[in-house]
Scaffold this motif. Sequence first.
Motif, mmCIF file in Angstrom:
data_model
loop_
_atom_site.group_PDB
_atom_site.id
_atom_site.type_symbol
_atom_site.label_atom_id
_atom_site.label_comp_id
_atom_site.label_asym_id
_atom_site.label_seq_id
_atom_site.Cartn_x
_atom_site.Cartn_y
_atom_site.Cartn_z
ATOM 1 N N HIS A 136 0.831 -1.205 0.000
ATOM 2 C CA HIS A 136 0.000 0.000 0.000
ATOM 3 C C HIS A 136 0.866 1.256 0.000
ATOM 4 C CE1 HIS A 136 -3.558 -2.435 0.734
ATOM 5 N NE2 HIS A 136 -2.920 -3.025 1.747
ATOM 6 N N TYR A 137 0.476 2.231 -0.816
ATOM 7 C CA TYR A 137 1.217 3.501 -0.862
ATOM 8 C C TYR A 137 1.038 4.267 0.447
ATOM 9 C CZ TYR A 137 2.469 3.383 -5.836
ATOM 10 O OH TYR A 137 3.032 3.069 -7.062
ATOM 11 N N ILE A 138 2.168 4.699 1.008
ATOM 12 C CA ILE A 138 2.127 5.503 2.230
ATOM 13 C C ILE A 138 2.941 6.795 2.050
ATOM 14 C CG2 ILE A 138 1.541 3.796 4.006
ATOM 15 C CD1 ILE A 138 5.176 4.498 3.208
ATOM 16 N N ALA A 139 3.496 6.982 0.860
ATOM 17 C CA ALA A 139 4.305 8.171 0.591
ATOM 18 C C ALA A 139 4.258 8.525 -0.890
ATOM 19 C CB ALA A 139 5.752 7.934 1.030
ATOM 20 N N ALA A 140 4.519 9.785 -1.172
ATOM 21 C CA ALA A 140 4.567 10.261 -2.558
ATOM 22 C C ALA A 140 5.998 10.673 -2.897
ATOM 23 C CB ALA A 140 3.637 11.450 -2.741
ATOM 24 N N ALA A 176 -0.447 15.027 -2.052
ATOM 25 C CA ALA A 176 0.095 13.819 -2.690
ATOM 26 C C ALA A 176 -0.134 13.854 -4.198
ATOM 27 C CB ALA A 176 -0.550 12.571 -2.086
ATOM 28 N N LYS A 177 -1.322 14.271 -4.590
ATOM 29 C CA LYS A 177 -1.655 14.371 -6.023
ATOM 30 C C LYS A 177 -0.779 15.414 -6.708
ATOM 31 C CE LYS A 177 -5.554 15.464 -9.087
ATOM 32 N NZ LYS A 177 -6.992 15.842 -9.143
ATOM 33 N N ALA A 178 -0.598 16.562 -6.055
ATOM 34 C CA ALA A 178 0.201 17.655 -6.632
ATOM 35 C C ALA A 178 1.661 17.263 -6.799
ATOM 36 C CB ALA A 178 0.084 18.898 -5.761
ATOM 37 N N ILE A 179 2.205 16.594 -5.805
ATOM 38 C CA ILE A 179 3.617 16.186 -5.841
ATOM 39 C C ILE A 179 3.906 15.341 -7.077
ATOM 40 C CG2 ILE A 179 5.257 14.592 -4.740
ATOM 41 C CD1 ILE A 179 4.263 15.697 -2.035
ATOM 42 N N MET A 180 2.963 14.482 -7.441
ATOM 43 C CA MET A 180 3.176 13.567 -8.559
ATOM 44 C C MET A 180 2.656 14.099 -9.902
ATOM 45 S SD MET A 180 4.762 10.646 -8.498
ATOM 46 C CE MET A 180 3.812 9.513 -9.537
ATOM 47 N N SER A 181 2.083 15.295 -9.915
ATOM 48 C CA SER A 181 1.576 15.829 -11.174
ATOM 49 C C SER A 181 2.729 16.160 -12.116
ATOM 50 C CB SER A 181 0.742 17.081 -10.922
ATOM 51 O OG SER A 181 1.562 18.143 -10.461
ATOM 52 N N PRO A 182 2.584 15.897 -13.426
ATOM 53 C CA PRO A 182 3.662 16.186 -14.381
ATOM 54 C C PRO A 182 4.139 17.629 -14.339
ATOM 55 C CG PRO A 182 1.997 14.811 -15.418
ATOM 56 C CD PRO A 182 1.442 15.237 -14.092
ATOM 57 N N SER A 183 3.202 18.574 -14.183
ATOM 58 C CA SER A 183 3.586 19.992 -14.169
ATOM 59 C C SER A 183 4.464 20.322 -12.977
ATOM 60 C CB SER A 183 2.339 20.881 -14.153
ATOM 61 O OG SER A 183 1.537 20.604 -13.010
ATOM 62 N N PHE A 184 4.100 19.790 -11.793
ATOM 63 C CA PHE A 184 4.913 20.057 -10.617
ATOM 64 C C PHE A 184 6.246 19.323 -10.686
ATOM 65 C CE2 PHE A 184 6.443 18.961 -6.373
ATOM 66 C CZ PHE A 184 6.684 20.245 -5.899
ATOM 67 N N GLN A 185 6.225 18.092 -11.192
ATOM 68 C CA GLN A 185 7.468 17.331 -11.329
ATOM 69 C C GLN A 185 8.481 18.111 -12.179
ATOM 70 O OE1 GLN A 185 8.557 13.792 -10.625
ATOM 71 N NE2 GLN A 185 7.184 14.094 -8.900
ATOM 72 N N GLU A 186 7.991 18.742 -13.233
ATOM 73 C CA GLU A 186 8.880 19.539 -14.078
ATOM 74 C C GLU A 186 9.359 20.781 -13.338
ATOM 75 O OE1 GLU A 186 8.314 20.738 -18.532
ATOM 76 O OE2 GLU A 186 7.509 22.393 -17.324
ATOM 77 N N LEU A 187 8.443 21.543 -12.799
ATOM 78 C CA LEU A 187 8.766 22.810 -12.153
ATOM 79 C C LEU A 187 9.682 22.608 -10.948
ATOM 80 C CD1 LEU A 187 8.166 25.849 -12.195
ATOM 81 C CD2 LEU A 187 6.196 25.411 -10.704
ATOM 82 N N PHE A 188 9.337 21.663 -10.091
ATOM 83 C CA PHE A 188 10.121 21.422 -8.881
ATOM 84 C C PHE A 188 11.544 20.986 -9.212
ATOM 85 C CE2 PHE A 188 11.835 18.671 -5.622
ATOM 86 C CZ PHE A 188 11.627 19.408 -4.457
ATOM 87 N N ASN A 189 11.674 20.021 -10.106
ATOM 88 C CA ASN A 189 12.995 19.464 -10.382
ATOM 89 C C ASN A 189 13.890 20.407 -11.171
ATOM 90 O OD1 ASN A 189 13.101 16.682 -9.179
ATOM 91 N ND2 ASN A 189 11.168 16.552 -10.282
#
Length: 416
Positions: A130-134, A319-332
Amino acid sequence: MSKQFSLSVVALAAILGMSAAQADELEVLHWWTSGGEAKAAAELKKQMEAEGHTWKDFAVAGGGGDSAMTVLKSRVISGNAPAAAQIKGPALQEWAAEGVLANIDDVAKAEKWDAVLPPVVANVMKYKGHYIAAPVNVHRVNWLWANPEAFKKAGAKVPTTWDEFFVAGDKLKAAGIIPLAHGGQNWQDFTVFEDVVMGVGGPEFYRSALVKLDPAAINSPTMIKVLDTFKKIHGYTDKNAPGRDWNLATAMVIKGEAGMQLMGDWAKGEFLNAGKVPGKDFVCSPAPGTAKDYTFNIDSFAMFQLKNKDNEKAQKDLAKAIMSPSFQELFNLNKGSIPVRLDVKLDKFDDCAKESNRDFVASSKANTLLPSIAHGMAVPPAAEGAIKDAVSKFWNDDKETSKDAQAEILKASKTK
């Protein structure tokens, strides 16, 4: 971890004086406080506030996260866990086993995490399936950062082997430049150490010695060669290294006071934050002897069970935001790392990130993708801490022999 949870709840609550979280409040514990990291964290805050949630920043300084974990344990014991906390690797499993983490399978299923995450990453984020982290990103740890002007001044070339490292180091010394910028903290010492383990012993030896903690590997002649090389590197650092934060060591390379730093790609965030251009103002190169290998560090946020159920929506949105493609690009782009999702386009990323991504995918297929023990990805925290201490003791003690250190590491590896 159960021993660490035996502290007095009442005493800790009194010391901390923490109040319960407000409705729709999202309290997030992390240790992203340096320039590039803070900029990346601000983007996550901005996205959550845009969705109508109240972000409560709970930043605890210290690049390795040790201070943050001490504070987090106190908060959890006092019954006042934050909504999310930056936790990594095997420590996620320990927290989950304590029964304090939330199940976020509903978010993961809706967002199809299993389809977009490499299995090696997805497995770390789960407890008993079970997922417990993002997961936020993938950092390559085995990088060497270099100032090309410093190398030009010294008439040296950026090393690709440890023998070349020492040749370059001697030339930098002769030119009045500190060869290796380093900070004397045990996780920084171990970052260098695991680079040497990989560069001297190769990925299979690394896996045996630092992931499986195989006594035969730790007690081998190869480990003696690793320790001899590691100790020799110490002579290329400066006397002010003890206690220095990693980002201050990076600043030495940026300024040209030092020629090189062995550090994960979060260091790139510092170069970029200083307005430096990769390939022109700084060079990114795999640590000597590790060009085809990849040690990884994955930042992730564990989601805690909340007393105030009104805050659960904010938690799931995080959790949803962390894994969103847009945030993944911007954050990294800000953090210096690469997206953890396999479907994010890298058009806006620099050559260092593109090389990291290519090597990440190739290493995953070749089974040379290996977790970093220095950054909490490889072994349980108790053994990790003991091994780090043994390695740092050897690094700082001129009288300790490689044979002595080998015995200390072997003993530390058995810590439960």
